[in-house]
Design a protein around this motif. Structure first.
Motif, PDB file in Angstrom:
ATOM      1  N   ALA A  37       0.831  -1.207   0.000  1.00  0.00           N
ATOM      2  CA  ALA A  37       0.000   0.000   0.000  1.00  0.00           C
ATOM      3  C   ALA A  37       0.863   1.254   0.000  1.00  0.00           C
ATOM      4  CB  ALA A  37      -0.939  -0.001   1.199  1.00  0.00           C
ATOM      5  N   TYR A  38       1.896   1.261   0.812  1.00  0.00           N
ATOM      6  CA  TYR A  38       2.715   2.459   0.948  1.00  0.00           C
ATOM      7  C   TYR A  38       3.838   2.564  -0.076  1.00  0.00           C
ATOM      8  CZ  TYR A  38       0.022   3.257   5.140  1.00  0.00           C
ATOM      9  OH  TYR A  38      -1.012   3.477   6.009  1.00  0.00           O
ATOM     10  N   THR A  39       4.048   1.500  -0.880  1.00  0.00           N
ATOM     11  CA  THR A  39       5.121   1.570  -1.880  1.00  0.00           C
ATOM     12  C   THR A  39       4.643   1.385  -3.316  1.00  0.00           C
ATOM     13  OG1 THR A  39       5.638  -0.799  -1.667  1.00  0.00           O
ATOM     14  CG2 THR A  39       6.881   0.746  -0.251  1.00  0.00           C
ATOM     15  N   LYS A  40       3.468   0.757  -3.530  1.00  0.00           N
ATOM     16  CA  LYS A  40       3.024   0.444  -4.890  1.00  0.00           C
ATOM     17  C   LYS A  40       1.636   0.950  -5.245  1.00  0.00           C
ATOM     18  CE  LYS A  40       5.473  -3.987  -4.956  1.00  0.00           C
ATOM     19  NZ  LYS A  40       5.298  -5.448  -5.086  1.00  0.00           N
ATOM     20  N   VAL A  41       0.729   0.940  -4.297  1.00  0.00           N
ATOM     21  CA  VAL A  41      -0.682   1.181  -4.571  1.00  0.00           C
ATOM     22  C   VAL A  41      -0.964   2.681  -4.688  1.00  0.00           C
ATOM     23  CG1 VAL A  41      -3.036   0.854  -3.718  1.00  0.00           C
ATOM     24  CG2 VAL A  41      -1.333  -0.944  -3.360  1.00  0.00           C
ATOM     25  N   ASN A  42      -1.622   3.051  -5.776  1.00  0.00           N
ATOM     26  CA  ASN A  42      -2.078   4.421  -5.972  1.00  0.00           C
ATOM     27  C   ASN A  42      -3.518   4.496  -5.471  1.00  0.00           C
ATOM     28  OD1 ASN A  42      -3.283   6.758  -7.007  1.00  0.00           O
ATOM     29  ND2 ASN A  42      -1.974   6.745  -8.825  1.00  0.00           N
ATOM     30  N   LYS A  43      -3.762   5.298  -4.454  1.00  0.00           N
ATOM     31  CA  LYS A  43      -5.089   5.398  -3.833  1.00  0.00           C
ATOM     32  C   LYS A  43      -6.185   5.773  -4.831  1.00  0.00           C
ATOM     33  CE  LYS A  43      -3.103   7.350   0.321  1.00  0.00           C
ATOM     34  NZ  LYS A  43      -3.155   8.485   1.240  1.00  0.00           N
ATOM     35  N   ASP A  44      -5.816   6.522  -5.853  1.00  0.00           N
ATOM     36  CA  ASP A  44      -6.822   7.058  -6.771  1.00  0.00           C
ATOM     37  C   ASP A  44      -7.373   6.049  -7.768  1.00  0.00           C
ATOM     38  OD1 ASP A  44      -6.560   9.572  -5.582  1.00  0.00           O
ATOM     39  OD2 ASP A  44      -4.897  10.092  -6.919  1.00  0.00           O
ATOM     40  N   ASP A  45      -6.586   5.069  -8.139  1.00  0.00           N
ATOM     41  CA  ASP A  45      -7.058   4.145  -9.175  1.00  0.00           C
ATOM     42  C   ASP A  45      -6.801   2.681  -8.834  1.00  0.00           C
ATOM     43  OD1 ASP A  45      -4.336   3.903  -9.524  1.00  0.00           O
ATOM     44  OD2 ASP A  45      -4.350   4.351 -11.668  1.00  0.00           O
ATOM     45  N   VAL A  95      -5.342  -3.452  10.236  1.00  0.00           N
ATOM     46  CA  VAL A  95      -4.690  -3.068   8.980  1.00  0.00           C
ATOM     47  C   VAL A  95      -5.702  -2.393   8.059  1.00  0.00           C
ATOM     48  CG1 VAL A  95      -3.581  -3.951   6.885  1.00  0.00           C
ATOM     49  CG2 VAL A  95      -2.927  -4.851   9.118  1.00  0.00           C
ATOM     50  N   ILE A  96      -6.871  -2.990   7.939  1.00  0.00           N
ATOM     51  CA  ILE A  96      -7.892  -2.427   7.050  1.00  0.00           C
ATOM     52  C   ILE A  96      -8.343  -1.060   7.550  1.00  0.00           C
ATOM     53  CG2 ILE A  96     -10.249  -2.729   6.214  1.00  0.00           C
ATOM     54  CD1 ILE A  96      -9.645  -5.728   6.056  1.00  0.00           C
ATOM     55  N   ALA A 130     -15.192  -3.199   8.675  1.00  0.00           N
ATOM     56  CA  ALA A 130     -13.975  -2.412   8.476  1.00  0.00           C
ATOM     57  C   ALA A 130     -13.731  -2.100   6.995  1.00  0.00           C
ATOM     58  CB  ALA A 130     -12.771  -3.141   9.055  1.00  0.00           C
ATOM     59  N   ALA A 131     -14.103  -3.014   6.120  1.00  0.00           N
ATOM     60  CA  ALA A 131     -13.833  -2.862   4.688  1.00  0.00           C
ATOM     61  C   ALA A 131     -14.742  -1.806   4.054  1.00  0.00           C
ATOM     62  CB  ALA A 131     -14.025  -4.202   3.989  1.00  0.00           C
ATOM     63  N   ASN A 132     -14.296  -1.260   2.928  1.00  0.00           N
ATOM     64  CA  ASN A 132     -15.164  -0.387   2.143  1.00  0.00           C
ATOM     65  C   ASN A 132     -16.310  -1.181   1.551  1.00  0.00           C
ATOM     66  OD1 ASN A 132     -12.198   0.846   1.666  1.00  0.00           O
ATOM     67  ND2 ASN A 132     -13.736   2.481   1.668  1.00  0.00           N
ATOM     68  N   LYS A 133     -16.012  -2.458   1.238  1.00  0.00           N
ATOM     69  CA  LYS A 133     -17.008  -3.309   0.594  1.00  0.00           C
ATOM     70  C   LYS A 133     -16.740  -4.758   0.980  1.00  0.00           C
ATOM     71  CE  LYS A 133     -18.806  -4.344  -4.028  1.00  0.00           C
ATOM     72  NZ  LYS A 133     -18.629  -4.049  -5.470  1.00  0.00           N
ATOM     73  N   GLY A 185      -7.155   6.628   3.199  1.00  0.00           N
ATOM     74  CA  GLY A 185      -7.773   6.866   1.896  1.00  0.00           C
ATOM     75  C   GLY A 185      -7.703   5.720   0.908  1.00  0.00           C
ATOM     76  N   TYR A 186      -7.258   4.553   1.341  1.00  0.00           N
ATOM     77  CA  TYR A 186      -7.217   3.393   0.455  1.00  0.00           C
ATOM     78  C   TYR A 186      -8.586   2.726   0.399  1.00  0.00           C
ATOM     79  CZ  TYR A 186      -2.150   3.758   0.605  1.00  0.00           C
ATOM     80  OH  TYR A 186      -0.863   4.209   0.486  1.00  0.00           O
TER      81      TYR A 186
END
Length: 179
Positions: A114-122, A137-138, A163-166, A145-146
């Motif tokens: 999440a902090y090295t590869k994942v782009n929150k926007d897409d 963690v979730i 906890a999850a968005n979905k 913003g993830y």
């Protein structure tokens, strides 16, 4: 949408056998299956179909698809899982036959990615597991913003679903995911 998918193999596989036992009438309901330790050992998860379901949508690109677990007696299983598209990480079980490193390893990989590869926007982070060990963690990732999606059987921990968005249930896909 770029998808980063993390699968707790024994968690999803063992619980699939439990859900299948209820579907096959081997237990009255899930609580009965849990209480009496009833599993349908004839149920085998098709990892190609699991990968396709998790990662195969036309508009989704795979950032990663990682699967963790402990080696069964035949290590050829893990080669088969890799051939289906998953990056495999294994840990030996401890002396009591438990997988103690898997949950921590998955949580660490999710956070690191999440902090090295994942782009929150897409991008979205997809966790295929059902226990509440992943809740901190979730919750942390969501607060940053993830987008986090949990995919599991209906009986995933309530706290994890919240906890999850979905939350996406695999129950309706039980037959499809069977080998």
């Amino acid at each position: 949408m770029l998808s980063y998918t993390y699968v707790d193999n024994s968690n999803v596989f063992i619980e699939a056998q439990r859900v299948s036992a209820v579907e096959e009438g081997m237990a009255a309901d899930l609580n009965d299956a849990i209480d009496r330790r009833v599993f349908n050992f004839n149920y085998k998860l098709d990892y190609g179909k699991l990968y396709e379901y998790l990662c195969g949508e036309d508009d989704r690109q795979v950032g990663c698809a990682k699967l963790w677990g402990s080696p069964p007696p035949s290590d050829s299983f893990w080669a088969m899982v890799e051939s289906k598209g998953f990056e495999v990480v294994t840990y030996d079980r401890n002396a009591a036959g438990k997988e103690k490193k898997v949950d921590v390893a998955i949580a660490h990989a999710i956070t690191k990615d999440a902090y090295t590869k994942v782009n929150k926007d897409d991008s979205e982070i997809v966790l295929v597991a059902g226990d509440k060990d992943y809740v901190p963690v979730i919750e942390d990732l969501k607060s940053e913003g993830y987008r986090v999606v949990v995919v599991f059987w209906d009986h995933a921990a309530y706290e994890l679903k919240q906890a999850a968005n979905k939350f996406i249930s695999l129950n309706q896909w039980l037959s499809y995911l069977q080998k």
